[in-house]
Each structure stands twice: as structure tokens, then as C-alpha cells.
Design a protein around this motif. Structure first.
Motif, mmCIF file in Angstrom:
data_model
loop_
_atom_site.group_PDB
_atom_site.id
_atom_site.type_symbol
_atom_site.label_atom_id
_atom_site.label_comp_id
_atom_site.label_asym_id
_atom_site.label_seq_id
_atom_site.Cartn_x
_atom_site.Cartn_y
_atom_site.Cartn_z
ATOM 1 N N ASN A 218 0.804 -1.213 0.000
ATOM 2 C CA ASN A 218 0.000 0.000 0.000
ATOM 3 C C ASN A 218 0.838 1.265 0.000
ATOM 4 O O ASN A 218 0.336 2.343 -0.296
ATOM 5 C CB ASN A 218 -0.934 0.019 1.212
ATOM 6 C CG ASN A 218 -2.017 -1.034 1.116
ATOM 7 O OD1 ASN A 218 -2.405 -1.419 0.016
ATOM 8 N ND2 ASN A 218 -2.498 -1.511 2.244
ATOM 9 N N TYR A 219 2.130 1.149 0.342
ATOM 10 C CA TYR A 219 2.958 2.340 0.501
ATOM 11 C C TYR A 219 4.086 2.438 -0.521
ATOM 12 O O TYR A 219 4.677 3.512 -0.663
ATOM 13 C CB TYR A 219 3.573 2.380 1.907
ATOM 14 C CG TYR A 219 2.540 2.456 3.004
ATOM 15 C CD1 TYR A 219 1.840 3.631 3.254
ATOM 16 C CD2 TYR A 219 2.261 1.342 3.777
ATOM 17 C CE1 TYR A 219 0.884 3.696 4.255
ATOM 18 C CE2 TYR A 219 1.304 1.395 4.783
ATOM 19 C CZ TYR A 219 0.608 2.575 5.022
ATOM 20 O OH TYR A 219 -0.329 2.634 6.005
ATOM 21 N N SER A 220 4.437 1.368 -1.189
ATOM 22 C CA SER A 220 5.608 1.426 -2.067
ATOM 23 C C SER A 220 5.547 0.353 -3.141
ATOM 24 O O SER A 220 4.843 -0.657 -3.012
ATOM 25 C CB SER A 220 6.901 1.260 -1.254
ATOM 26 O OG SER A 220 6.913 -0.013 -0.634
ATOM 27 N N SER A 307 9.016 8.147 -9.700
ATOM 28 C CA SER A 307 9.814 7.061 -9.142
ATOM 29 C C SER A 307 11.293 7.400 -9.296
ATOM 30 O O SER A 307 11.658 8.342 -10.004
ATOM 31 C CB SER A 307 9.498 5.737 -9.843
ATOM 32 O OG SER A 307 9.868 5.800 -11.215
ATOM 33 N N TYR A 308 12.146 6.615 -8.641
ATOM 34 C CA TYR A 308 13.596 6.769 -8.755
ATOM 35 C C TYR A 308 14.154 5.499 -9.380
ATOM 36 O O TYR A 308 13.768 4.382 -9.012
ATOM 37 C CB TYR A 308 14.235 6.990 -7.388
ATOM 38 C CG TYR A 308 15.751 6.959 -7.413
ATOM 39 C CD1 TYR A 308 16.491 8.089 -7.727
ATOM 40 C CD2 TYR A 308 16.445 5.780 -7.141
ATOM 41 C CE1 TYR A 308 17.872 8.061 -7.766
ATOM 42 C CE2 TYR A 308 17.831 5.744 -7.169
ATOM 43 C CZ TYR A 308 18.543 6.880 -7.489
ATOM 44 O OH TYR A 308 19.911 6.832 -7.524
ATOM 45 N N PHE A 329 17.769 -0.941 -10.068
ATOM 46 C CA PHE A 329 17.018 -0.595 -8.867
ATOM 47 C C PHE A 329 16.000 0.496 -9.197
ATOM 48 O O PHE A 329 16.336 1.504 -9.805
ATOM 49 C CB PHE A 329 18.002 -0.118 -7.795
ATOM 50 C CG PHE A 329 17.374 0.349 -6.516
ATOM 51 C CD1 PHE A 329 17.047 -0.557 -5.525
ATOM 52 C CD2 PHE A 329 17.121 1.692 -6.301
ATOM 53 C CE1 PHE A 329 16.483 -0.122 -4.340
ATOM 54 C CE2 PHE A 329 16.567 2.139 -5.124
ATOM 55 C CZ PHE A 329 16.236 1.221 -4.135
ATOM 56 N N GLN A 330 14.735 0.280 -8.810
ATOM 57 C CA GLN A 330 13.706 1.285 -9.018
ATOM 58 C C GLN A 330 12.709 1.211 -7.865
ATOM 59 O O GLN A 330 12.286 0.127 -7.455
ATOM 60 C CB GLN A 330 12.968 1.088 -10.342
ATOM 61 C CG GLN A 330 12.016 2.225 -10.677
ATOM 62 C CD GLN A 330 11.594 2.235 -12.129
ATOM 63 O OE1 GLN A 330 11.933 1.326 -12.882
ATOM 64 N NE2 GLN A 330 10.858 3.251 -12.540
ATOM 65 N N VAL A 331 12.309 2.376 -7.348
ATOM 66 C CA VAL A 331 11.417 2.436 -6.194
ATOM 67 C C VAL A 331 10.506 3.649 -6.339
ATOM 68 O O VAL A 331 10.894 4.674 -6.916
ATOM 69 C CB VAL A 331 12.211 2.493 -4.865
ATOM 70 C CG1 VAL A 331 13.047 3.760 -4.798
ATOM 71 C CG2 VAL A 331 11.297 2.392 -3.659
ATOM 72 N N GLN A 332 9.294 3.507 -5.851
ATOM 73 C CA GLN A 332 8.353 4.619 -5.819
ATOM 74 C C GLN A 332 7.518 4.513 -4.549
ATOM 75 O O GLN A 332 7.089 3.417 -4.161
ATOM 76 C CB GLN A 332 7.440 4.625 -7.042
ATOM 77 C CG GLN A 332 6.498 5.823 -7.081
ATOM 78 C CD GLN A 332 5.761 5.952 -8.399
ATOM 79 O OE1 GLN A 332 5.965 5.153 -9.301
ATOM 80 N NE2 GLN A 332 4.916 6.954 -8.516
ATOM 81 N N LYS A 344 2.001 0.225 -12.706
ATOM 82 C CA LYS A 344 3.184 0.718 -13.393
ATOM 83 C C LYS A 344 3.868 1.760 -12.531
ATOM 84 O O LYS A 344 3.241 2.443 -11.729
ATOM 85 C CB LYS A 344 2.824 1.361 -14.742
ATOM 86 C CG LYS A 344 2.315 0.400 -15.796
ATOM 87 C CD LYS A 344 2.018 1.142 -17.084
ATOM 88 C CE LYS A 344 1.525 0.204 -18.175
ATOM 89 N NZ LYS A 344 1.214 0.938 -19.427
ATOM 90 N N PHE A 345 5.184 1.869 -12.751
ATOM 91 C CA PHE A 345 5.913 2.984 -12.166
ATOM 92 C C PHE A 345 5.552 4.272 -12.904
ATOM 93 O O PHE A 345 5.261 4.262 -14.102
ATOM 94 C CB PHE A 345 7.425 2.766 -12.272
ATOM 95 C CG PHE A 345 7.975 1.791 -11.278
ATOM 96 C CD1 PHE A 345 8.400 0.542 -11.688
ATOM 97 C CD2 PHE A 345 8.076 2.120 -9.946
ATOM 98 C CE1 PHE A 345 8.914 -0.350 -10.786
ATOM 99 C CE2 PHE A 345 8.595 1.236 -9.036
ATOM 100 C CZ PHE A 345 9.010 -0.014 -9.451
ATOM 101 N N SER A 346 5.594 5.367 -12.187
ATOM 102 C CA SER A 346 5.457 6.665 -12.850
ATOM 103 C C SER A 346 6.786 7.016 -13.525
ATOM 104 O O SER A 346 7.762 6.264 -13.448
ATOM 105 C CB SER A 346 5.073 7.736 -11.833
ATOM 106 O OG SER A 346 3.855 7.415 -11.191
#
Length: 402
Positions: A218-220, A307-308, A329-332, A344-346
């Protein structure tokens, strides 16, 4: 008449689209036991017919042609480096110093061009060639490097293929006096910018071909291909598999990854008053010892709706006695708890900045040229014409010089 025109326009559009789709430009790495063509093509992209003519020039010396064909390859793959900073193609780079090598970054359908040379062509798989190392009686041999493993990273596969290519080439060079070797691919592995004019590349959680790991709550949303750590500057990296969970602690979101040997905690600040989320700190617990790590490349942050992403993200202590590596590595983060509805990632903030060294060089040179042009125009505008001239019928102008 208008109906016929509409049909012709439709057919031309369909034909153009089909021709664009069937055309792919891939790199070709070509070398020989004798001597390759020293002419360097002036064009950035080489057509199929031009490449065909170039190979026909080599065939005048009757060489044995062996083609190592990847499924996908692009010029960007030759610029890749592993975590230790070594190139992915060490043997080909070493061979490049010892022999004359032709490198063509963009060639249109080279495999198809080789098959239309009018020579006898045979195709074998690399696995079949390893089991029975007998070369078919043919003029051109295409070895398909189609032995990718499910648990193998792409860089590791390319490095393994590099060793295999040189090993096979050395065995062939002992059997034949004149050998022409090519390393290329059937398809490109990177999408060119001109091929994606109307759409932007956004990584989807449900439509990825990479062998990576996703975590979504729910958070990431988190994605990574592999993770390894290096303790006390050891010569080798130890790969581990992390299982992530996240939680909202006070005003921060904490991602916790656990394995049988270590635990990783990433604490993200939810104070988004300035419109950004930030990775505050990374803590690794190993053998009951806590290590505080920092990003080796740059600070990790992104706008709240972004996202990063980083292709090779690494964290390390100040004295570099403990290092942690993430591949792709990718996180949002989602501060309102809406991640469960996202697939999907932004758009991503990347660890590689937009203003790279070539861009700054271009801006610097353009600024100098603009300054020179401005100075020249200003001096030209300051030129004044003469307002007094000699009268042929009158008295001449006399200037007394003292």
C-alpha cells in the motif's frame, strides 16, 4: 476515384509501417586472421546492401566465415561494465588490440544480408556445437548464442559468450588459414529514440522481460534484478536474495529486506512539503553489526508523483568496508496508500543526470560561437560610410602632416 486514392494511401501506409518494423540496426564486430577492410564507413547507419557489398569484398580471399549471433545486441551493450568496473567483453577488447578489427555500430539486418550472399550457409546452436564440436562443411557458419539461463543476469551472459566466442575462434583459426569472424545479433536490445516518438518508456509491473524481483504494498513499489554485498573490500561479491516488507513508522516509510545472512532497512522521509520524497538513510545488519550506508552515486530523491531508477545502484560506508549493490534498482512511494491500485511505475528520476559531459561540452562550444557571432555582428553594425568625397572639378582635399 476518391475511393481508389484512399485505398492507395492505406496500402502505402501499411507498406511503410511493415518496412519500418522489419528493419533493425544492430552492431557488427568483425575481425579476421589475415587482415580486415581498413576502410571506415562514413555513414552513421549502414544499409543492408552496403554491408553485403563489404562482406563480398572479404569473400574474394575465400575465408571461412563464422558468425556469432546473439538474440539481441546494441551498441550500448559494449559500453556496459560490471560492478568491479571491468568491461563485459574482455577477450574481444584484448583481441581488438592484437588484430585489425572493424566495428560497425548500426548495420541494417546483417544476418539477412549474409544469407543472401549466394554462399552456402549453415546454422547451428551454441549448445549443439558444444556437445559435438564438428564444423559443418559450409562457407558461412552462423552460431546462434541462444543459451540464456533463467537465473543469469544479462551482463554475465554477455561475458560468458565473450569467452565462448574467443575459444571457438581460436579452434577454428588452427583448422583454417583464413577465417573471418563476425559478432552481431538478430535483433536490437535497445529501442532507439526515433522509434518511440509518441510514447514514453514506463516500466510495468506486469510486462517486464527481465529476471527481477518486485515488491508492492500500500505504501511502495520496489523492483530490482539482483543484490550483492561486499565486506571489507573483498575481491568478490556475495549475492543474496532479499524479501521486502514495508511499514509506516511515525512519519516515515521503512522498507525492510531480510535474508538468511543480513537485513537491510531503507528509511524514506514522508515530509513532502517541498514536493519531494527522500531516502534518509540505509542500515544493514550483518553478524549482529549495524552499518550505516550512503548512496555512492548521488542522493536518492524524487518528486512525490515520480519514481527513482538507477541501473547499478550501490551503497557503502564512509570507509568503504561494507558495500551493497542493487542491479536495475527502481522504487516509488505512495503516501496516501494507493499503491495497491497501481500496476506501473510513474516517470522516473534517473541517477544519471541529464546534463552529462557531452551536453556541457556542446553548451560551452555553442556559447563561444554565439559570443563570436554577436561580437562580429556588433562590429559590422559599427562600420560607418564616408560622408565626404573628392570633387574632381574642385579643389582637392589637402591634409597637412606636421
Amino acid at each position: 476515384m476518391s475511393v481508389c486514392k484512399s485505398i492507395l494511401v492505406f496500402l502505402s501506409v501499411v507498406l511503410t509501417i511493415s518496412l519500418v518494423q522489419c528493419t533493425e540496426f544492430v552492431p557488427v564486430f568483425m575481425w579476421s586472421t589475415s587482415k580486415t577492410n581498413e576502410k571506415v564507413p562514413a555513414l552513421h547507419k549502414i544499409s543492408q546492401d552496403s554491408f553485403k557489398d563489404d562482406v563480398l569484398e572479404h569473400l574474394k580471399e575465400n575465408p571461412f566465415v563464422i558468425v556469432f549471433a546473439e538474440q539481441t545486441l546494441s551498441p550500448e551493450d559494449f559500453a556496459q561494465h560490471d560492478q568491479s568496473g571491468a568491461t563485459v567483453f574482455p577477450y574481444l577488447e584484448k583481441h581488438k588490440r592484437n588484430s585489425k578489427v572493424s566495428y560497425l555500430p548500426y548495420v541494417q539486418n546483417p544476418i539477412k544480408a549474409l544469407k543472401h550472399l549466394g554462399e552456402e550457409v549453415a546454422e547451428v546452436s551454441i549448445s549443439d556445437l558444444k556437445e559435438n564440436f564438428d564444423f559443418p562443411a559450409t562457407n558461412i557458419l552462423i552460431v546462434n548464442l541462444n543459451d540464456a539461463k533463467d537465473d543469469e543476469h544479462r551482463l554475465e551472459m554477455l561475458k560468458r559468450h565473450d569467452s565462448t566466442i574467443i575459444s571457438i575462434y581460436n579452434k577454428i583459426a588452427k583448422k583454417y588459414d583464413n577465417v573471418l569472424a563476425l559478432y552481431t545479433a538478430h535483433h536490437t536490445s535497445w529501442v532507439a529514440p526515433e522509434d518511440v516518438i509518441s510514447s514514453r518508456k514506463i516500466r510495468s509491473l506486469l510486462a517486464t522481460t527481465e529476471n527481477g524481483t518486485y515488491y508492492k504494498s500500500n505504501y511502495s513499489i520496489l523492483y530490482y534484478t539482483d543484490v550483492s554485498y561486499n565486506l571489507n573490500n573483498g575481491a568478490s561479491n556475495t549475492e543474496v536474495s532479499l524479501d521486502f516488507t514495508d511499514a509506516l513508522q511515525n512519519t516515515d516509510i521503512v522498507l525492510t529486506g531480510t535474508s538468511s545472512v543480513l537485513q537491510v532497512e531503507m528509511e524514506f522521509s514522508t515530509n513532502t512539503s517541498d514536493g519531494y520524497w527522500v531516502l534518509k538513510n540505509v542500515t544493514v545488519t550483518y553478524n549482529n553489526t549495524d552499518y550505516n550506508l550512503n548512496s555512492s552515486l548521488s542522493d536518492i530523491y524524487a518528486p512525490t508523483t515520480f519514481s527513482y531508477h538507477c541501473g547499478d545502484q550501490s551503497f557503502s560506508t564512509e570507509n568503504n568496508n561494507f558495500k551493497l549493490y542493487f542491479g536495475s534498482f527502481q522504487v516509488q512511494l505512495f503516501f496516501d496508500g494507493t499503491s495497491a491500485n497501481e500496476t506501473k511505475f510513474s516517470d522516473a528520476y534517473d541517477c544519471v543526470g541529464f546534463t552529462s559531459v557531452p551536453i556541457w561540452s556542446g553548451i560551452f562550444v555553442s556559447a563561444i560561437l554565439l559570443l563570436i557571432m554577436t561580437l562580429g555582428i556588433t562590429m559590422m553594425m559599427d562600420i560607418r560610410t564616408m560622408d565626404r568625397f573628392d570633387d574632381a572639378k574642385g579643389k582637392t582635399i589637402t591634409i597637412n602632416a606636421e
